[in-house]
Design a protein around this motif. Structure first.
Motif, short mmCIF file in Angstrom:
data_model
loop_
_atom_site.label_atom_id
_atom_site.label_comp_id
_atom_site.label_asym_id
_atom_site.label_seq_id
_atom_site.Cartn_x
_atom_site.Cartn_y
_atom_site.Cartn_z
N PRO A 63 63.00 14.08 38.40
CA PRO A 63 62.54 15.31 38.73
C PRO A 63 63.70 16.28 38.81
CG PRO A 63 61.48 13.79 40.49
CD PRO A 63 62.72 13.04 39.53
N GLN A 64 63.55 17.47 38.21
CA GLN A 64 64.69 18.35 38.17
C GLN A 64 64.82 19.30 39.26
OE1 GLN A 64 67.01 18.36 35.35
NE2 GLN A 64 65.72 16.40 34.94
N TYR A 102 70.31 6.48 29.85
CA TYR A 102 70.50 7.17 30.68
C TYR A 102 70.29 8.84 30.74
CZ TYR A 102 73.48 9.69 34.10
OH TYR A 102 73.98 10.39 35.30
N ILE A 103 70.61 9.34 29.37
CA ILE A 103 70.25 10.78 29.00
C ILE A 103 68.67 10.79 28.99
CG2 ILE A 103 70.37 12.46 27.48
CD1 ILE A 103 72.96 11.45 26.46
N TYR A 104 67.93 10.24 28.81
CA TYR A 104 66.54 10.31 28.58
C TYR A 104 65.98 10.00 30.10
CZ TYR A 104 61.53 9.55 27.32
OH TYR A 104 60.25 9.71 27.39
N HIS A 105 66.55 9.25 30.71
CA HIS A 105 65.95 9.10 32.32
C HIS A 105 66.26 10.14 33.00
CE1 HIS A 105 66.33 7.97 36.55
NE2 HIS A 105 65.44 7.09 36.10
N GLN A 106 67.69 10.80 32.87
CA GLN A 106 68.17 12.06 33.61
C GLN A 106 67.15 13.13 33.09
OE1 GLN A 106 70.09 11.92 36.30
NE2 GLN A 106 69.88 9.78 36.18
N GLN A 137 80.07 3.83 27.51
CA GLN A 137 78.87 3.14 27.42
C GLN A 137 78.75 2.50 28.90
OE1 GLN A 137 78.12 -0.22 26.98
NE2 GLN A 137 80.06 -1.05 27.27
N SER A 138 79.84 1.76 29.27
CA SER A 138 79.68 1.00 30.58
C SER A 138 79.34 2.03 31.77
CB SER A 138 80.76 0.16 30.68
OG SER A 138 82.02 1.00 31.10
N SER A 139 79.75 3.10 31.52
CA SER A 139 79.59 3.82 32.78
C SER A 139 78.01 4.15 32.88
CB SER A 139 80.37 5.35 32.72
OG SER A 139 80.13 6.00 31.71
N PHE A 140 77.52 4.52 31.68
CA PHE A 140 75.99 4.70 31.73
C PHE A 140 75.09 3.48 31.85
CE2 PHE A 140 77.60 8.10 28.70
CZ PHE A 140 76.98 9.47 29.49
N THR A 141 75.57 2.31 31.55
CA THR A 141 74.94 1.10 31.86
C THR A 141 74.72 0.91 33.32
OG1 THR A 141 75.69 0.19 29.64
CG2 THR A 141 74.70 -1.36 31.43
N VAL A 142 76.04 1.14 34.11
CA VAL A 142 76.02 0.81 35.51
C VAL A 142 75.04 1.86 36.05
CG1 VAL A 142 77.47 1.01 37.46
CG2 VAL A 142 78.11 -0.40 35.40
N GLU A 171 69.90 3.09 39.19
CA GLU A 171 68.80 4.10 38.98
C GLU A 171 67.28 3.06 39.17
OE1 GLU A 171 68.21 7.02 39.41
OE2 GLU A 171 70.18 7.67 39.17
N GLY A 172 67.63 1.72 39.15
CA GLY A 172 66.55 0.75 39.11
C GLY A 172 66.74 -0.15 37.98
N ILE A 173 66.76 -1.33 38.12
CA ILE A 173 66.96 -2.44 36.98
C ILE A 173 66.08 -2.32 35.99
CG2 ILE A 173 67.17 -4.89 36.75
CD1 ILE A 173 67.94 -5.44 39.56
#
Length: 423
Positions: free
Chosen positions: A386-387, A377-381, A196-201, A206-208
């Motif tokens: 943009p893909q 994180y998954i939703y943002h990516q 979880q922390s890797s996704f948090t950082v 990516e933007g606060i």
């Protein structure tokens, strides 16, 4: 025979039997009261005292959190590291046995060796490009950073193997089961904490905005689930967490969805929150906010009453994404809390720790946050970034993969190609 006939259907005759009968009766009454909702907050006689303690801790945590967010990306990342250390400490202590620990000096130090090795690996993978972008001025420092990035995985693997050998060499007769249980437990903690922390950082850089909004929605959902359950909770929600009620769940869901839409509009107007951080500096950020954070104006329909003060409204496109985050925070993320409740029941503990008065330990506050950070994180990516291939993506890959000399060669060749096309 006379004795038996007098005792049929009656109270026990001997003192010991009467004592046992009273004990069973009191236990039955206690269990019945619990089944009838004795554990619900609405029926708790000490609820106002516990609410006051909980409210004080909540205000202190929100104030500290706001200060850290204001200070910027690096300070938020440092806060995440501190939270990780406290979570690991609470989870390590959960299965520790004092007698076995006394016979294994240095075994606790081994747990922390694996923890900091995992931390080096995870943060090295996430922050290596930003570290490179930060130190490009001095050539000697640049070469050191390039070497660290290049051999990062080898360094981490060597540290892990050293810990593995340390573990094997410290195996002690009659302690094998406890030691291997602790070894497996340590690795499970590393997976839970660092996943979880890797996704948090990653969300932070990516933007606060993509860290702050999901985290705030979890806090809002938790607060209003407590408040609605405190005043209106009558219907138990799930057996794993007896104090959770349907009234609290529904009230928190509605509040969280509204808050997601409103907060996204407020947060999305500050470049400090929306700009991604490409290096490890602490300076102020300015960037093109992008189409997601540029307001779109809508005129209200004619049937709106004349006394309504607004004739048109502005909505940021990111607010529609925020509704998806709010829906997840309301419906799915609470299952992280249910999982933690079941976990604590399995180990017969009330809380993971006591570092936060009225709340328990740090892990008790992070159960839903862990689920939410991964989803954000998954939703943002998947749905926001943009893909298609962009200049920034290509530049990042070139800077990460090519040494300085090859970057210069690429630059010269690109210049020659572009000049050739222009002539």
């Amino acid at each position: 025979m006379h004795k038996d006939s007098n005792n049929i259907g009656g109270a026990p005759s001997t003192p010991i039997a009467r004592l046992r009968h009273r004990k069973r009766s009191s236990e039955a009454v206690g269990e019945a009261s619990k089944e009838n909702g004795g554990r619900l907050l609405v029926n708790d006689h000490n609820k106002y005292k516990s609410m006051w303690i909980r409210a004080q801790s909540t205000i202190w945590m929100i104030g500290s959190f706001a200060l850290v967010v204001y200070m910027g990306h690096l300070y938020i990342t440092a806060m995440v590291v501190v939270i990780q250390i406290y979570m690991a400490k609470e989870l390590f202590n959960l299965l520790r046995k004092a007698n076995e620990e006394r016979q294994l000096p240095g075994f606790r130090l081994l747990n922390w060796h694996f923890f900091f090795t995992a931390m080096l690996f995870v943060y090295g993978r996430i922050l290596n490009q930003r570290l490179y972008n930060t130190v490009t001025s001095g050539k000697s420092l640049y070469q050191l950073v390039i070497s660290l990035i290049k051999y990062h995985m080898a360094i981490c693997y060597s540290l892990y193997i050293a810990g593995f050998m340390w573990f094997i060499l410290t195996l002690k007769k009659k302690m094998y089961k406890y030691q291997f249980g602790q070894y497996a437990w340590t690795h499970m903690i590393l997976i839970v904490v660092f996943t979880q922390s890797s996704f948090t950082v990653a969300n932070i850089f990516e933007g606060i905005f993509w860290f702050l909004l999901p985290a705030t929605l979890i806090v809002i959902n938790d607060i209003f689930a407590y408040i609605c359950g405190f005043f209106f909770g009558k219907t138990p929600l799930i057996k794993l967490s007896p104090k959770k009620t349907w009234e609290g769940f529904i009230g928190a869901s509605i509040t969280t969805m509204i808050s997601a839409f409103v907060l996204a509009n407020i947060m999305g107007r500050f470049q400090w929150l929306t700009c991604p951080r490409k290096d490890l500096s602490a300076g102020w950020l300015q960037c093109d906010p992008g189409p997601l954070f540029k307001p779109e104006y809508f005129t209200l329909p004619g049937w709106i009453p004349q006394w309504f003060p607004w004739k048109d409204i502005s909505i940021l496109p990111v607010q529609w994404h925020a509704l998806c985050l709010g829906l997840f925070a309301s419906i799915i993320a609470p299952f992280g809390g249910f999982f933690a409740s079941g976990f604590k029941r399995a180990f017969k503990v009330k809380d993971f720790g006591d570092s936060i008065p009225g709340h328990g330990g740090i892990t008790d506050r992070m159960d839903c946050q862990m689920v939410m950070a991964v989803f954000a994180y998954i939703y943002h990516q998947s749905f926001v970034v943009p893909q298609s291939v962009s200049v920034d993506m290509l530049m990042e890959q070139i800077l990460r993969s090519l040494p300085y000399e090859e970057q210069y060669t690429l630059y010269m060749r690109l210049g020659e190609m572009i000049q050739g096309r222009l002539t």
